[in-house]
Design a protein around this motif. Structure first.
Motif, mmCIF file in Angstrom:
data_model
loop_
_atom_site.group_PDB
_atom_site.id
_atom_site.type_symbol
_atom_site.label_atom_id
_atom_site.label_comp_id
_atom_site.label_asym_id
_atom_site.label_seq_id
_atom_site.Cartn_x
_atom_site.Cartn_y
_atom_site.Cartn_z
ATOM 1 N N LEU A 208 -5.490 -0.061 10.604
ATOM 2 C CA LEU A 208 -4.805 -1.344 10.434
ATOM 3 C C LEU A 208 -4.794 -2.203 11.699
ATOM 4 C CD1 LEU A 208 -3.280 -3.139 8.460
ATOM 5 C CD2 LEU A 208 -1.164 -1.937 9.084
ATOM 6 N N MET B 55 -6.398 -4.644 1.989
ATOM 7 C CA MET B 55 -6.390 -3.320 1.377
ATOM 8 C C MET B 55 -6.060 -3.343 -0.110
ATOM 9 S SD MET B 55 -4.711 -1.069 4.413
ATOM 10 C CE MET B 55 -5.490 -1.004 6.028
ATOM 11 N N GLN C 283 -4.819 7.603 -1.068
ATOM 12 C CA GLN C 283 -5.688 6.894 -0.123
ATOM 13 C C GLN C 283 -7.153 7.319 -0.187
ATOM 14 O OE1 GLN C 283 -2.875 8.603 1.336
ATOM 15 N NE2 GLN C 283 -1.483 6.859 1.369
ATOM 16 N N ALA D 52 -0.510 -0.820 2.945
ATOM 17 C CA ALA D 52 -1.357 0.070 3.736
ATOM 18 C C ALA D 52 -1.232 1.517 3.281
ATOM 19 C CB ALA D 52 -0.997 -0.041 5.212
ATOM 20 N N GLU E 34 -12.842 -3.537 5.959
ATOM 21 C CA GLU E 34 -12.260 -2.210 6.174
ATOM 22 C C GLU E 34 -13.266 -1.288 6.848
ATOM 23 O OE1 GLU E 34 -10.546 -0.596 2.601
ATOM 24 O OE2 GLU E 34 -9.660 -2.528 2.088
ATOM 25 N N ASN F 108 4.225 -4.999 3.672
ATOM 26 C CA ASN F 108 2.945 -4.778 4.342
ATOM 27 C C ASN F 108 2.696 -3.295 4.579
ATOM 28 O OD1 ASN F 108 1.961 -7.481 4.663
ATOM 29 N ND2 ASN F 108 3.582 -7.815 6.156
ATOM 30 N N SER G 77 -5.946 4.583 6.246
ATOM 31 C CA SER G 77 -5.734 3.153 6.027
ATOM 32 C C SER G 77 -4.712 2.577 6.996
ATOM 33 C CB SER G 77 -5.294 2.912 4.577
ATOM 34 O OG SER G 77 -4.209 3.757 4.227
ATOM 35 N N TRP G 78 -3.783 3.403 7.428
ATOM 36 C CA TRP G 78 -2.800 2.976 8.423
ATOM 37 C C TRP G 78 -3.404 3.001 9.824
ATOM 38 C CZ3 TRP G 78 1.828 0.686 8.324
ATOM 39 C CH2 TRP G 78 2.601 0.698 9.479
ATOM 40 N N PRO H 262 -3.312 1.762 -0.619
ATOM 41 C CA PRO H 262 -4.462 0.846 -0.689
ATOM 42 C C PRO H 262 -5.179 0.970 -2.020
ATOM 43 C CG PRO H 262 -5.047 2.783 0.563
ATOM 44 C CD PRO H 262 -3.574 2.898 0.278
ATOM 45 N N THR I 143 -2.853 -6.534 5.790
ATOM 46 C CA THR I 143 -2.766 -5.523 4.738
ATOM 47 C C THR I 143 -3.252 -6.041 3.395
ATOM 48 O OG1 THR I 143 -0.446 -6.134 4.339
ATOM 49 C CG2 THR I 143 -0.862 -4.303 5.857
#
Length: 282
Positions: A89, A98, A187, A120, A47, A116, A85-86, A123, A95
């Motif tokens: 990606l 995460m 998130q 995301a 990540e 999925n 987090s999106w 997470p 995903t």
């Protein structure tokens, strides 16, 4: 004459098997926990690499904690919502990364949601948004920092393992946020000292915090006393640092520069040495 085991011999064999099982089962459990820890370290490192790659494609600037723009996977308060987090990606295309293998599975979302997408959007690793993408002003202004602006990248938290949505006090799709143009707790993670810094945040670490009493309901492993930063294996959290390396750290190590302990009341957590604090860009 046919040979056969006597009752005593059978009992001895059973006793030996029981002793071996008692010895080996804890070893198996420890091995499983160690494997999950290694997998989690790998996840958070990937990540972080995704976050650095995003910065590389965007004038060295980290992904914002959230972008209120389309094309968005979800809408919050009527606005298009793209969390960090999106946004990263596309650099990972996975995903599952995460989701923390050490954490309980996330709460199931309604069947109409793509699985999925939900991984995301919920997470199990959170961004240190105060250090990397601070929110200031009213109305809110989100200003991601550049990677080169971080004075000590090897000593600045970027991403940390966090609670699962199955551990918080809300439903699967529920989240806390500060209103239009802000960010959500789903998130992100909080640093130990929050109230005396100029950026917006939710809460300090410590006993009696909002995470402790209302959100994570005293669940220490989920991060109730550590701002949502989870402590899964031997009370350690999985952390990725701005320079890209990943480690497992105790809460005490991560609270460096403050007086935090697990018995310190949340309002009483203060800086003791801001120069060694690990959650800002210095």
């Amino acid at each position: 004459m046919k040979k056969a085991f006597t009752l005593i011999e059978l009992l001895v064999v059973i006793a030996i098997i029981a002793i071996l099982a008692a010895i080996l089962f804890p070893v198996f459990a420890q091995a499983k926990a160690a494997a999950k820890k290694t997998s989690s370290l790998s996840n958070v490192k990937q990540e972080m690499l995704g976050l650095l790659m995003y910065a590389g494609d965007n004038d060295d600037v980290f992904a914002p904690v959230v972008s209120w723009s389309d094309p968005a996977p979800a809408y919050l308060g009527g606005g298009p919502y793209q969390p960090w987090s999106w946004l990263i990606l596309p650099y990972m295309k996975n995903t599952d990364i995460m989701q923390d293998p050490q954490a309980p599975a996330m709460q199931a979302w309604p069947a109409v949601w793509n699985v999925n997408t939900t991984k995301a959007l919920a997470p199990q690793y959170g961004l240190n948004y105060v250090g990397l993408s601070p929110v200031t002003g009213s109305p809110f202004v989100i200003t991601p920092n550049s990677s080169t602006s971080i004075a000590a990248p090897a000593e600045t938290v970027a991403i940390a393992a966090k609670f699962s949505t199955s551990e918080d006090s809300l439903g699967a799709t529920g989240t806390y946020w500060a209103g239009a143009g802000s960010w959500t707790t789903t998130q992100t993670v909080e640093g130990p000292e929050c109230w005396t810094i100029p950026e917006w945040c939710f809460v300090n670490w410590g006993v009696g915090s909002w995470y402790d009493t209302s959100y994570l309901l005293g669940n220490k492993a989920a991060g109730a006393k550590t701002g949502g930063v989870s402590l899964r294996n031997a009370d350690r959290s999985i952390v990725a640092w701005v320079d890209g390396h990943a480690t497992a750290n105790s809460a005490g190590q991560l609270a460096k520069g403050t007086n935090f302990t697990f018995t310190t009341n949340e309002p009483d957590v203060v800086f003791t040495d801001e120069t060694v604090y690990l959650w800002d860009k210095k």
